[in-house]
Design a protein around this motif. Sequence first.
Motif, PDB file in Angstrom:
ATOM      1  N   GLN A 109       0.815  -1.214   0.000  1.00 22.95           N
ATOM      2  CA  GLN A 109       0.000   0.000   0.000  1.00 22.95           C
ATOM      3  C   GLN A 109       0.852   1.269   0.000  1.00 22.95           C
ATOM      4  O   GLN A 109       0.515   2.259  -0.661  1.00 22.95           O
ATOM      5  CB  GLN A 109      -0.971  -0.008   1.193  1.00 22.95           C
ATOM      6  CG  GLN A 109      -2.092  -1.043   1.043  1.00 22.95           C
ATOM      7  CD  GLN A 109      -2.775  -0.998  -0.324  1.00 22.95           C
ATOM      8  OE1 GLN A 109      -3.069   0.067  -0.849  1.00 22.95           O
ATOM      9  NE2 GLN A 109      -2.979  -2.164  -0.936  1.00 22.95           N
ATOM     10  N   ALA A 110       1.965   1.223   0.721  1.00 22.12           N
ATOM     11  CA  ALA A 110       2.849   2.393   0.737  1.00 22.12           C
ATOM     12  C   ALA A 110       3.326   2.715  -0.674  1.00 22.12           C
ATOM     13  O   ALA A 110       3.293   3.863  -1.119  1.00 22.12           O
ATOM     14  CB  ALA A 110       4.035   2.137   1.659  1.00 22.12           C
ATOM     15  N   HIS A 111       3.756   1.697  -1.390  1.00 22.69           N
ATOM     16  CA  HIS A 111       4.251   1.925  -2.740  1.00 22.69           C
ATOM     17  C   HIS A 111       3.109   2.303  -3.685  1.00 22.69           C
ATOM     18  O   HIS A 111       3.285   3.119  -4.589  1.00 22.69           O
ATOM     19  CB  HIS A 111       4.988   0.678  -3.248  1.00 22.69           C
ATOM     20  CG  HIS A 111       6.331   0.501  -2.607  1.00 22.69           C
ATOM     21  ND1 HIS A 111       7.404   1.286  -2.934  1.00 22.69           N
ATOM     22  CD2 HIS A 111       6.770  -0.344  -1.638  1.00 22.69           C
ATOM     23  CE1 HIS A 111       8.456   0.921  -2.206  1.00 22.69           C
ATOM     24  NE2 HIS A 111       8.096  -0.064  -1.408  1.00 22.69           N
ATOM     25  N   ARG A 112       1.958   1.727  -3.467  1.00 25.95           N
ATOM     26  CA  ARG A 112       0.829   2.070  -4.327  1.00 25.95           C
ATOM     27  C   ARG A 112       0.507   3.559  -4.236  1.00 25.95           C
ATOM     28  O   ARG A 112       0.327   4.232  -5.251  1.00 25.95           O
ATOM     29  CB  ARG A 112      -0.404   1.248  -3.932  1.00 25.95           C
ATOM     30  CG  ARG A 112      -1.513   1.330  -4.954  1.00 25.95           C
ATOM     31  CD  ARG A 112      -2.798   0.684  -4.475  1.00 25.95           C
ATOM     32  NE  ARG A 112      -3.714   0.457  -5.582  1.00 25.95           N
ATOM     33  CZ  ARG A 112      -4.427   1.416  -6.168  1.00 25.95           C
ATOM     34  NH1 ARG A 112      -4.301   2.671  -5.775  1.00 25.95           N
ATOM     35  NH2 ARG A 112      -5.249   1.135  -7.165  1.00 25.95           N
ATOM     36  N   LEU A 128       3.747   6.410 -18.330  1.00 23.50           N
ATOM     37  CA  LEU A 128       2.367   6.275 -17.841  1.00 23.50           C
ATOM     38  C   LEU A 128       1.871   4.837 -17.974  1.00 23.50           C
ATOM     39  O   LEU A 128       1.281   4.281 -17.045  1.00 23.50           O
ATOM     40  CB  LEU A 128       1.445   7.229 -18.617  1.00 23.50           C
ATOM     41  CG  LEU A 128       1.508   8.685 -18.148  1.00 23.50           C
ATOM     42  CD1 LEU A 128       0.712   9.596 -19.080  1.00 23.50           C
ATOM     43  CD2 LEU A 128       0.961   8.796 -16.722  1.00 23.50           C
ATOM     44  N   PHE A 129       2.138   4.224 -19.109  1.00 20.00           N
ATOM     45  CA  PHE A 129       1.731   2.823 -19.266  1.00 20.00           C
ATOM     46  C   PHE A 129       2.435   1.953 -18.233  1.00 20.00           C
ATOM     47  O   PHE A 129       1.843   1.052 -17.636  1.00 20.00           O
ATOM     48  CB  PHE A 129       2.062   2.334 -20.680  1.00 20.00           C
ATOM     49  CG  PHE A 129       1.035   2.733 -21.710  1.00 20.00           C
ATOM     50  CD1 PHE A 129      -0.258   2.274 -21.633  1.00 20.00           C
ATOM     51  CD2 PHE A 129       1.383   3.554 -22.778  1.00 20.00           C
ATOM     52  CE1 PHE A 129      -1.212   2.633 -22.582  1.00 20.00           C
ATOM     53  CE2 PHE A 129       0.447   3.931 -23.743  1.00 20.00           C
ATOM     54  CZ  PHE A 129      -0.847   3.467 -23.644  1.00 20.00           C
ATOM     55  N   ARG A 130       3.715   2.233 -18.024  1.00 22.32           N
ATOM     56  CA  ARG A 130       4.479   1.425 -17.078  1.00 22.32           C
ATOM     57  C   ARG A 130       3.932   1.571 -15.660  1.00 22.32           C
ATOM     58  O   ARG A 130       3.712   0.573 -14.960  1.00 22.32           O
ATOM     59  CB  ARG A 130       5.952   1.828 -17.104  1.00 22.32           C
ATOM     60  CG  ARG A 130       6.853   0.915 -16.315  1.00 22.32           C
ATOM     61  CD  ARG A 130       8.284   1.446 -16.236  1.00 22.32           C
ATOM     62  NE  ARG A 130       8.417   2.585 -15.337  1.00 22.32           N
ATOM     63  CZ  ARG A 130       8.607   2.485 -14.016  1.00 22.32           C
ATOM     64  NH1 ARG A 130       8.683   1.280 -13.472  1.00 22.32           N
ATOM     65  NH2 ARG A 130       8.709   3.551 -13.263  1.00 22.32           N
ATOM     66  N   LEU A 131       3.701   2.811 -15.256  1.00 26.01           N
ATOM     67  CA  LEU A 131       3.205   3.036 -13.899  1.00 26.01           C
ATOM     68  C   LEU A 131       1.840   2.387 -13.707  1.00 26.01           C
ATOM     69  O   LEU A 131       1.560   1.776 -12.667  1.00 26.01           O
ATOM     70  CB  LEU A 131       3.121   4.543 -13.620  1.00 26.01           C
ATOM     71  CG  LEU A 131       4.471   5.252 -13.501  1.00 26.01           C
ATOM     72  CD1 LEU A 131       4.284   6.764 -13.423  1.00 26.01           C
ATOM     73  CD2 LEU A 131       5.221   4.744 -12.274  1.00 26.01           C
ATOM     74  N   ASP A 132       0.999   2.482 -14.721  1.00 30.92           N
ATOM     75  CA  ASP A 132      -0.315   1.861 -14.643  1.00 30.92           C
ATOM     76  C   ASP A 132      -0.181   0.343 -14.443  1.00 30.92           C
ATOM     77  O   ASP A 132      -0.869  -0.251 -13.620  1.00 30.92           O
ATOM     78  CB  ASP A 132      -1.090   2.164 -15.931  1.00 30.92           C
ATOM     79  CG  ASP A 132      -2.478   1.566 -15.898  1.00 30.92           C
ATOM     80  OD1 ASP A 132      -3.261   1.951 -15.011  1.00 30.92           O
ATOM     81  OD2 ASP A 132      -2.765   0.684 -16.736  1.00 30.92           O
ATOM     82  N   ALA A 133       0.744  -0.246 -15.177  1.00 30.09           N
ATOM     83  CA  ALA A 133       0.938  -1.695 -15.049  1.00 30.09           C
ATOM     84  C   ALA A 133       1.436  -2.051 -13.652  1.00 30.09           C
ATOM     85  O   ALA A 133       0.996  -3.048 -13.061  1.00 30.09           O
ATOM     86  CB  ALA A 133       1.923  -2.188 -16.107  1.00 30.09           C
ATOM     87  N   VAL A 134       2.325  -1.262 -13.121  1.00 29.57           N
ATOM     88  CA  VAL A 134       2.859  -1.557 -11.788  1.00 29.57           C
ATOM     89  C   VAL A 134       1.751  -1.474 -10.742  1.00 29.57           C
ATOM     90  O   VAL A 134       1.634  -2.330  -9.859  1.00 29.57           O
ATOM     91  CB  VAL A 134       4.004  -0.590 -11.441  1.00 29.57           C
ATOM     92  CG1 VAL A 134       4.469  -0.821 -10.014  1.00 29.57           C
ATOM     93  CG2 VAL A 134       5.172  -0.780 -12.394  1.00 29.57           C
ATOM     94  N   ILE A 135       0.916  -0.443 -10.864  1.00 26.38           N
ATOM     95  CA  ILE A 135      -0.183  -0.296  -9.901  1.00 26.38           C
ATOM     96  C   ILE A 135      -1.138  -1.478 -10.007  1.00 26.38           C
ATOM     97  O   ILE A 135      -1.572  -2.045  -8.995  1.00 26.38           O
ATOM     98  CB  ILE A 135      -0.938   1.035 -10.143  1.00 26.38           C
ATOM     99  CG1 ILE A 135      -0.031   2.215  -9.759  1.00 26.38           C
ATOM    100  CG2 ILE A 135      -2.228   1.080  -9.347  1.00 26.38           C
ATOM    101  CD1 ILE A 135      -0.599   3.571 -10.108  1.00 26.38           C
ATOM    102  N   ARG A 136      -1.436  -1.869 -11.223  1.00 31.54           N
ATOM    103  CA  ARG A 136      -2.342  -3.019 -11.371  1.00 31.54           C
ATOM    104  C   ARG A 136      -1.711  -4.287 -10.819  1.00 31.54           C
ATOM    105  O   ARG A 136      -2.385  -5.140 -10.250  1.00 31.54           O
ATOM    106  CB  ARG A 136      -2.725  -3.183 -12.843  1.00 31.54           C
ATOM    107  CG  ARG A 136      -3.742  -2.111 -13.247  1.00 31.54           C
ATOM    108  CD  ARG A 136      -4.461  -2.474 -14.498  1.00 31.54           C
ATOM    109  NE  ARG A 136      -3.659  -2.149 -15.682  1.00 31.54           N
ATOM    110  CZ  ARG A 136      -3.894  -2.665 -16.887  1.00 31.54           C
ATOM    111  NH1 ARG A 136      -4.876  -3.529 -17.053  1.00 31.54           N
ATOM    112  NH2 ARG A 136      -3.135  -2.325 -17.903  1.00 31.54           N
ATOM    113  N   TRP A 137      -0.397  -4.406 -10.965  1.00 32.51           N
ATOM    114  CA  TRP A 137       0.261  -5.576 -10.396  1.00 32.51           C
ATOM    115  C   TRP A 137       0.167  -5.550  -8.867  1.00 32.51           C
ATOM    116  O   TRP A 137      -0.119  -6.564  -8.236  1.00 32.51           O
ATOM    117  CB  TRP A 137       1.732  -5.639 -10.823  1.00 32.51           C
ATOM    118  CG  TRP A 137       2.459  -6.759 -10.138  1.00 32.51           C
ATOM    119  CD1 TRP A 137       2.356  -8.090 -10.434  1.00 32.51           C
ATOM    120  CD2 TRP A 137       3.353  -6.651  -9.025  1.00 32.51           C
ATOM    121  NE1 TRP A 137       3.149  -8.823  -9.567  1.00 32.51           N
ATOM    122  CE2 TRP A 137       3.766  -7.963  -8.696  1.00 32.51           C
ATOM    123  CE3 TRP A 137       3.845  -5.580  -8.281  1.00 32.51           C
ATOM    124  CZ2 TRP A 137       4.653  -8.227  -7.646  1.00 32.51           C
ATOM    125  CZ3 TRP A 137       4.723  -5.840  -7.244  1.00 32.51           C
ATOM    126  CH2 TRP A 137       5.120  -7.145  -6.935  1.00 32.51           C
TER     127      TRP A 137
END
Lengths: 194, 194
Positions: free
Chosen positions: A114-117, A149-158
């Motif tokens: 959650q902290a990283h999210r 932006l695509f990368r960050l979105d993928a990380v959040i979804r992961w």
Amino acid sequence: MSVRHALLALLSEGPKYGLQLRQEFEAGTGEVWPLNIGQVYTTLQRLERDGLVESDARDDGPQKRYRITAVGEGELATWLRTPPDASAPPRDELVIKVLVSLRVPGVDVRDVVQAHRRHLVELMQQYTRLKEDVTDDEVGLALVVDAELFRLDAVIRWLDAADGRLKRRGSNAPAPVGGQTAPERLRRRMGVSP
Amino acid sequence: MSVRHALLALLSEGPKYGLQLRQEFEAGTGEVWPLNIGQVYTTLQRLERDGLVESDARDDGPQKRYRITAVGEGELATWLRTPPDASAPPRDELVIKVLVSLRVPGVDVRDVVQAHRRHLVELMQQYTRLKEDVTDDEVGLALVVDAELFRLDAVIRWLDAADGRLKRRGSNAPAPVGGQTAPERLRRRMGVSP
DNA sequence: CGACACATGTAACACGTTACATGATTTG
DNA sequence: CAAATCATGTAACGTGTTACATGTGTCG
């Protein structure tokens, strides 16, 4: 090997010198990816040693111009279409943090997640804002911002998927230790011939 | 700094030795991320030098056991919650390939994009297949595979967005060269105080 | 004993970063 | 002239990879 080939690519437009290469590299990414000048010079030396570029030994000015060779052009054309080696995907720092949190006593994995999210969502907002004032002529910047932006979105979804996985199996059950070598198992699992 | 802290994390479970650390690291990722044994030893030496771990100088066996120190535990706890430095996002090799293709004479950017797209789709299929036979006890492997799938998906979507952008503006108009320093422009654009 | 696996280590290199040093050119 | 800027370079270090060297323990 990114910088090495990027310099080669810029030199394929015509002869250039060190500082100019750095300036053009950074301009091409909208100044989002700074490039160390020291690295430019050492990389140029290695490129010359390997026969991919040649330098004018011109004494009329302080600038030392480099020009790409035929070998360098071949190497560049190959590199542009060669996909990265998939046999060992890059270790992702965030993934490692979450993985090892599972085994560190006294650390709640889901807290770490959650902290990283939270931080990633903030970062994404900053890049979204940045994207809005990118003008039409800044193609490089637009592409870099899109990629981030695509990368960050993928990380959040992961992270969300990981959190779901961890919620389902609350207790930290340590994984059993297998006895195979790494590339072996990967090849077997991905269905590649020996 | 990933490996360094990953080893620290494994040592927080209890004293361990070199080969064991490698084995447990690889087992934790389902053998998808191989870890060089030479790097394990040199990293342990640096960790000891920095006071984050201590080693038994035990002569009764060939194994050299390392144990985490209080300083090491503090460092580890901090690292787990510290987000990566956002001021200079990592240079993505594929993004660089596409960017520089715009400036290399005789290279069609969209060809390069499509070549990589094909390869990425194939890779994604392989990971999807791999995901199917991951058992429930292999949490680490599941997380790593998920991360790679999300990442690949993002890259493919970026390539599609890039292709759209490039289709719209067919000719290769080189970006004008700006005169600002990199971190300056990024800070200004992202609305951060000086 | 000899072969093999286990375990540790070192050397050499590529790449990347930070910091410092050194000329050459411009400009107040 | 002095200061600032342009331009090139080097040194030291961290991280990562490959390859080689060296001991130790077990087992046929």
